[in-house]
Design a protein around this motif. Structure first.
Motif, mmCIF file in Angstrom:
data_model
loop_
_atom_site.group_PDB
_atom_site.id
_atom_site.type_symbol
_atom_site.label_atom_id
_atom_site.label_comp_id
_atom_site.label_asym_id
_atom_site.label_seq_id
_atom_site.Cartn_x
_atom_site.Cartn_y
_atom_site.Cartn_z
ATOM 1 N N MET A 1 0.971 -1.287 0.092
ATOM 2 C CA MET A 1 0.041 0.035 0.098
ATOM 3 C C MET A 1 0.759 1.310 -0.105
ATOM 4 O O MET A 1 1.673 1.453 0.952
ATOM 5 C CB MET A 1 -0.681 -0.020 1.267
ATOM 6 C CG MET A 1 -1.941 1.040 1.157
ATOM 7 S SD MET A 1 -2.848 1.189 2.649
ATOM 8 C CE MET A 1 -3.398 -0.169 3.058
ATOM 9 N N ARG A 2 0.620 2.163 -0.989
ATOM 10 C CA ARG A 2 1.526 3.236 -1.061
ATOM 11 C C ARG A 2 0.674 4.396 -0.105
ATOM 12 O O ARG A 2 -0.289 4.507 0.186
ATOM 13 C CB ARG A 2 1.350 3.908 -2.551
ATOM 14 C CG ARG A 2 2.294 2.951 -3.242
ATOM 15 C CD ARG A 2 2.543 3.839 -4.495
ATOM 16 N NE ARG A 2 2.893 2.598 -5.654
ATOM 17 C CZ ARG A 2 2.494 2.539 -6.999
ATOM 18 N NH1 ARG A 2 1.691 3.694 -7.427
ATOM 19 N NH2 ARG A 2 2.788 1.729 -7.595
ATOM 20 N N PRO A 3 1.589 5.477 0.235
ATOM 21 C CA PRO A 3 1.040 6.488 1.074
ATOM 22 C C PRO A 3 0.002 7.229 0.041
ATOM 23 O O PRO A 3 -0.070 7.073 -1.226
ATOM 24 C CB PRO A 3 2.258 7.449 1.140
ATOM 25 C CG PRO A 3 3.440 6.664 0.914
ATOM 26 C CD PRO A 3 2.953 5.687 0.172
ATOM 27 N N ALA A 4 -0.849 8.060 0.551
ATOM 28 C CA ALA A 4 -2.003 8.827 -0.064
ATOM 29 C C ALA A 4 -1.180 9.698 -1.145
ATOM 30 O O ALA A 4 -0.111 10.192 -0.816
ATOM 31 C CB ALA A 4 -2.895 9.376 0.646
ATOM 32 N N PRO A 5 -2.045 9.994 -2.237
ATOM 33 C CA PRO A 5 -1.178 10.968 -3.231
ATOM 34 C C PRO A 5 -1.209 12.528 -2.497
ATOM 35 O O PRO A 5 -1.874 12.890 -1.513
ATOM 36 C CB PRO A 5 -2.465 11.101 -4.437
ATOM 37 C CG PRO A 5 -3.710 10.600 -3.832
ATOM 38 C CD PRO A 5 -3.305 9.545 -2.593
ATOM 39 N N VAL A 10 -3.462 14.411 -6.456
ATOM 40 C CA VAL A 10 -5.087 14.516 -6.139
ATOM 41 C C VAL A 10 -5.544 14.982 -7.583
ATOM 42 O O VAL A 10 -6.753 14.367 -7.966
ATOM 43 C CB VAL A 10 -5.367 15.014 -5.216
ATOM 44 C CG1 VAL A 10 -6.769 15.502 -5.086
ATOM 45 C CG2 VAL A 10 -5.037 14.101 -3.879
ATOM 46 N N GLN A 13 -5.246 12.784 -10.800
ATOM 47 C CA GLN A 13 -6.084 11.346 -10.498
ATOM 48 C C GLN A 13 -7.770 11.921 -10.777
ATOM 49 O O GLN A 13 -8.246 11.097 -11.414
ATOM 50 C CB GLN A 13 -5.815 10.821 -8.994
ATOM 51 C CG GLN A 13 -6.348 9.461 -9.126
ATOM 52 C CD GLN A 13 -6.009 9.034 -7.759
ATOM 53 O OE1 GLN A 13 -4.576 9.167 -7.282
ATOM 54 N NE2 GLN A 13 -6.773 8.294 -7.164
ATOM 55 N N ALA B 4 -9.558 10.639 -6.552
ATOM 56 C CA ALA B 4 -8.434 10.773 -5.690
ATOM 57 C C ALA B 4 -9.408 10.390 -4.347
ATOM 58 O O ALA B 4 -10.454 10.887 -4.168
ATOM 59 C CB ALA B 4 -7.646 11.931 -5.763
ATOM 60 N N GLN B 13 -5.123 6.033 4.523
ATOM 61 C CA GLN B 13 -4.126 5.512 3.655
ATOM 62 C C GLN B 13 -2.630 5.793 4.134
ATOM 63 O O GLN B 13 -2.070 4.803 4.049
ATOM 64 C CB GLN B 13 -4.610 6.129 2.131
ATOM 65 C CG GLN B 13 -3.956 5.033 1.167
ATOM 66 C CD GLN B 13 -4.354 5.662 -0.182
ATOM 67 O OE1 GLN B 13 -5.371 6.164 -0.529
ATOM 68 N NE2 GLN B 13 -3.199 5.455 -1.155
ATOM 69 N N ASN B 14 -2.464 6.983 4.684
ATOM 70 C CA ASN B 14 -1.130 7.090 5.249
ATOM 71 C C ASN B 14 -0.970 6.522 6.452
ATOM 72 O O ASN B 14 0.273 5.878 6.616
ATOM 73 C CB ASN B 14 -1.170 8.642 5.283
ATOM 74 C CG ASN B 14 -0.726 9.405 4.019
ATOM 75 O OD1 ASN B 14 -0.222 8.834 3.101
ATOM 76 N ND2 ASN B 14 -0.948 10.579 4.071
ATOM 77 N N ALA B 17 -0.063 2.831 5.316
ATOM 78 C CA ALA B 17 1.083 2.803 4.737
ATOM 79 C C ALA B 17 2.448 2.760 5.887
ATOM 80 O O ALA B 17 3.336 1.934 5.644
ATOM 81 C CB ALA B 17 1.387 3.786 3.605
#
Lengths: 393, 393
Positions: A1-5, A10, A13, B4, B13-14, B17
């Motif tokens: 899982m990547r960190p959020a954008p 954002v 996306q 997003a 999400q962070n 991660a």
């Protein structure tokens, strides 16, 4: 899982999500976009303005709805102005097309491909077709890229065709050759024909909304485009989906790949013509003649078709057990074989596939038909646009 | 492509991660987290504080580094306090374990499984093992969930075991049975043993960092856990990866699935024992005795192992052509067969697999060994935690 954008990501996306929606579903009101994308009205307005600013979409008042209140503006993809070039290198023909944002085929050319023609020889022929088509392009149009569908194993990183057993290609740099010939300063993405046809059917064809799909594509050989969990299965180098080279007979007939007993030696063009006693013939017309003969009651052709259908079901059962798909699509010559031998295929599936894997599988023919490789090749180019819409042009 | 994430989703999400990073890689300095996750120092500080607030991580000063400047705090998963229960239902044994955040096996119990034992009978045995383990659980510990690895085809939606040819299970609700017995108010997730073992090897084993992996797991039968494009391939209903039921012989030996000629009839327990002239024997010990005999020069055992190894290579070549993986892992009894017949396997791979598909494939044995099903079952439970860390407990 990547960190959020990040903030920038954002925006990219969300721009991509909005543009993708109208690319796939066509003109959509701002109100529907707000609901479908789960973004608020002002965000939708700002994103639309950004996309309109670079000429990717336009907005207009909707037709009279008869409802009270201010009507929601309609966001429409600029399908006539924004386009990608699409090429298809097949065993016996070359095709070039201009495909608009939204997936419409705006223009198309077809040429014979003499067997043995290499990338360096194919590229000028395709470039000539493009020159012809360019005469019809509006002066303010935007070409966002080009995609190529090719029969063969394509290295993902650079589009080199490593091996095309049916085209005779070995390490043919079709992307680079086309880039040099065309003199168009746009990125060119190359994909295997079954992969890109599957991509097209998944984006806007019979498999829209299906997350687990096997698209079998037969030409002389047989390959598959596979969608697993909603995404294209490409494998490590880009060579995934070579289902025609699953061995089904331990010491079977020799295959053009150099091995023996591959699935395509039984269900591909050569196998079917051999079983029908027509080993000297070749090509799509010869194959169609076998189906015709079977239809007209020719016993040997009927046996050949039944036998190939049984082998088709045999291999599909293996794929069903491995992938648990919700849909199997029969494209190219596999469509003809499926339609001629559906009973054998279903019977073999029922006896060979595990019940749980089989229970929700739908067997289908393509919706996009013969245009699927071109539409899919264009989708390769549109993917780049959708990843970063404001980077256009 | 989805729009997003919202602000709330960004935070979740962070948090996920960061927690995933220390779950997989262990104690990590804030400075490293800042670099690896690409988030700024204050964000890392805030996320760590949130996770520490609910008891998932702790922070401490690092050991003396000898470097100048203020040392970066080390973020450590609370491995002793935060845990999941993991169960494994195998052909001849039941296992239960307590696995800490970070993947360490904190405690483990093993029981015989008489053949024929159903879910309703297995659940109380496993619950008894858990009761024993609970005595060693610190009073402030947090159980985040439970996962079950089972030999059989598992329906993703509810964990029903649809068919376990080697356990004799048909529609056995192991998740529900365990939930009722345990009286623990945590979600229970069920997965196929090969899938979860692959998941574990991909998360923290030999396949860490590999995006395209086939993990072959042999017990009596043979299944695969498949990682494609970095994600588990589950298929539509959760039944993907049933590679043991690819047909390799058109009218071959009868298989426990009801069909004939499945791959596992040649490489599974029965096939190898049959080829070694030991059809009356069964079980892992009987199988190991064949490898031992081959090692000691018994001609019949050697022939059986070579033949099974050749079939193993035959099927792996098919999977290599379909998936273009970068790694094939041989687990369970497939590990023994791979080690005993590596030459046959490589030879068959070289003659049957397409060169481009094969060129980067590494053949490996598992790193996590016999614990992989338990660690993978726990990972199923940790996945829920990582998706929304502050929802813990």
């Amino acid at each position: 899982m990547r960190p959020a954008p990040s903030q920038d990501e954002v925006r990219r996306q969300n721009l991509g999500a909005l543009l993708r929606h109208v690319h796939v579903h066509g003109a959509t009101t701002r109100a529907e976009l707000t609901t479908t994308l789960g973004l608020n009205r002002s965000t939708i307005g700002a994103l639309t303005a950004d996309l309109a600013g670079v000429g990717l979409v336009s907005e207009e008042a909707p037709r009279e709805t008869g409802r009270a209140g201010r009507p929601s503006l309609v966001v429409r993809p600029e399908s006539d102005r924004v386009f990608a070039y699409a090429y298809s290198v097949e065993v016996d023909r070359l095709r070039a097309a201009r495909i608009g944002l939204g997936g419409a085929v705006l223009d198309q050319r077809e040429l014979d491909r003499p067997r043995g023609l290499l990338a360096a020889e194919a590229a000028p022929l395709l470039a000539g077709a493009v020159k012809e088509m360019q005469q019809g392009v509006p002066p303010d149009a935007i070409c966002v890229g080009a995609g190529v569908a090719v029969c063969g194993m394509v290295r993902r990183d650079d589009g080199l065709v490593r091996l095309g057993p049916t085209t005779g290609w070995v390490d043919e740099p079709i992307g680079a050759a086309l880039g040099a010939e065309l003199g168009i300063d746009v990125p060119i993405t190359v994909g295997n024909v079954a992969d890109v046809a599957a991509f097209a059917e998944h984006a806007r064809g019979v498999a829209a909304g299906c997350d687990n799909v096997i698209y079998l594509y037969g030409d002389v050989g047989v390959g598959a485009g596979i969608i697993a969990g909603g995404r294209r299965l490409t494998g490590h180098g880009g060579y995934g989906g070579e289902v025609g080279h699953m061995k089904v007979v331990r010491d079977g007939m020799p295959c053009e790949c150099g091995s023996r007993g591959c699935w395509e030696t039984e269900i591909g063009e050569h196998g079917l013509l051999r079983a029908a006693g027509r080993s000297d013939a070749r090509g799509r017309d010869a194959l169609l003649a076998v189906f015709d003969a079977a239809d007209r009651g020719d016993a040997r052709a009927q046996t050949a078709v039944r036998q190939a259908g049984d082998w088709l079901g045999f291999g599909v059962a293996n794929l069903v057990n491995v992938f648990n798909p919700e849909m199997v699509i029969f494209g190219g010559t596999m469509r003809d074989l499926y339609l001629a031998a559906a009973a054998q295929i279903r019977s073999r599936l029922n006896s060979n596939a595990l019940g749980a894997c089989l229970e929700h599988v739908r067997l289908r023919t393509p919706k996009l038909g013969a245009d699927a490789p071109l539409i899919g090749a264009a989708e390769l180019a549109f993917e780049r646009l959708l990843a970063d819409p404001l980077d256009v042009g």
